[in-house]
Design an enzyme around this catalytic site. Structure first.
Site, mmCIF file in Angstrom:
data_model
loop_
_atom_site.group_PDB
_atom_site.id
_atom_site.type_symbol
_atom_site.label_atom_id
_atom_site.label_comp_id
_atom_site.label_asym_id
_atom_site.label_seq_id
_atom_site.Cartn_x
_atom_site.Cartn_y
_atom_site.Cartn_z
ATOM 1 N N ASP A 1 -57.322 26.815 83.784
ATOM 2 C CA ASP A 1 -57.487 27.800 85.038
ATOM 3 C C ASP A 1 -57.535 26.986 86.326
ATOM 4 O O ASP A 1 -58.306 25.890 86.327
ATOM 5 C CB ASP A 1 -58.415 28.909 85.031
ATOM 6 N N ASN B 1 -54.712 29.657 98.211
ATOM 7 C CA ASN B 1 -53.794 30.684 98.589
ATOM 8 C C ASN B 1 -54.240 31.292 100.282
ATOM 9 O O ASN B 1 -53.571 31.203 101.109
ATOM 10 C CB ASN B 1 -53.596 31.704 97.907
ATOM 11 N N ASP C 1 -47.717 28.224 95.634
ATOM 12 C CA ASP C 1 -46.546 28.209 94.349
ATOM 13 C C ASP C 1 -46.449 26.473 94.219
ATOM 14 O O ASP C 1 -45.930 26.335 93.134
ATOM 15 C CB ASP C 1 -45.200 28.857 94.873
ATOM 16 N N GLU D 1 -52.360 31.817 87.930
ATOM 17 C CA GLU D 1 -52.696 30.381 87.800
ATOM 18 C C GLU D 1 -53.251 29.764 86.775
ATOM 19 O O GLU D 1 -54.078 28.836 86.661
ATOM 20 C CB GLU D 1 -53.655 30.159 89.004
#
Length: 272
Positions: free
Chosen positions: A113, A121, A130, A156
């Site tokens: 993770d 973000n 992304d 993610e």
């Protein structure tokens, strides 16, 4: 009597055109029903040739290639181009069924993770996030051994599957992945950008009967790695059953100890 049974007593029809094509088509259908796909394809190929000549065979080959390409695309994550959850589940089931899929060393499933990905973000925007995931997959893929593969588990979070790896080897590979991600030149994407990952590594060998237990064990270990300070690889000590951290994180004092649940496999000790 089946078409295949009749074929044992009679010669394969050599008549060109519809008569021979019908025989080969029926044989292809029966072989396909029995799961003998390659032989079925050869009969179908012959049937098309008898009906249409070489151009028909070329068309069949084209359709077969397009089908293979479509199947491959259905197994890929559209953002990162790594494998997706569907392929992960299918491949794990297949590996556990194959006689040599696990092997004497066993199989490891790791869940990875991205640490504080929401903050990335929020700071840089989702399109930038992304790009981070795409770069992350490239780093992971460049680190994994040939027999291993990566799949996007969701968001993610990614899964790493290491067939025929013992516990020690699997932890070593995952610690190398963590180091490569931590040391990557992320400022190439944005100044002051830092990216790290937390990983939980579950291992099983012997008569593994299901992959859900391995994935669930990896998820619990991922939780332990994140709550022990992140940027760490967590695994169960084979001798004590305690959760340990690999590499430089091994010296951390506060390591959560989730319950050990056997992933439906032989739990004999293997180092570390």
């Amino acid at each position: 009597m089946t078409m295949l049974g009749a074929a044992r007593r009679e010669h394969v029809p050599s008549t060109p055109g519809a008569a021979g094509a019908v025989w080969h088509t029926a044989a292809a259908e029966e072989l396909a029903t029995a799961g003998r796909w390659e032989q079925a394809y050869q009969h179908l190929r012959t049937a098309v040739r008898l009906l249409n000549g070489q151009s028909g065979v070329d068309e069949l080959d084209r359709l077969r290639r397009e089908h293979a390409e479509a199947r491959e695309q259905s197994r890929r994550d559209c953002l990162t181009d790594t494998y997706n959850r569907r392929y992960l589940d299918e491949r794990l089931v297949a590996l556990l069924r194959e006689p040599g899929g696990v092997g004497p060393a066993g199989i490891a499933v790791a869940l990875l993770d991205v640490d504080h990905f929401k903050q990335i973000n929020d700071t840089y925007g989702h399109p930038f996030g992304d790009r981070v995931l795409q770069r992350l997959v490239a780093v992971i893929d460049s680190t994994l051994p040939e027999s291993a593969f990566c799949a996007r588990y969701g968001g993610e979070e990614f899964a790493i599957v290491l067939p025929r790896h013992d516990r020690h080897e699997a932890v070593r590979v995952c610690e190398t992945v963590r180091e490569r991600v931590d040391g990557h030149l992320w400022p190439e994407l944005a100044p002051e950008l830092c990216v790290s990952v937390s990983i939980g590594v579950a291992h099983g060998f012997g008569p593994v009967t299901g992959h859900d237990g391995l994935v669930a064990a990896a998820d619990r270990l991922l939780y332990a790695a994140k709550h022990a300070g992140r940027n760490a690889v967590a695994f169960h000590d084979a001798h004590t059953g305690h959760v340990r951290l690999a590499g430089p994180a091994a010296g951390r004092r506060s390591i959560p100890q989730p319950p050990v649940v056997a992933p439906h496999c032989d739990q004999r000790a293997s180092a570390p």
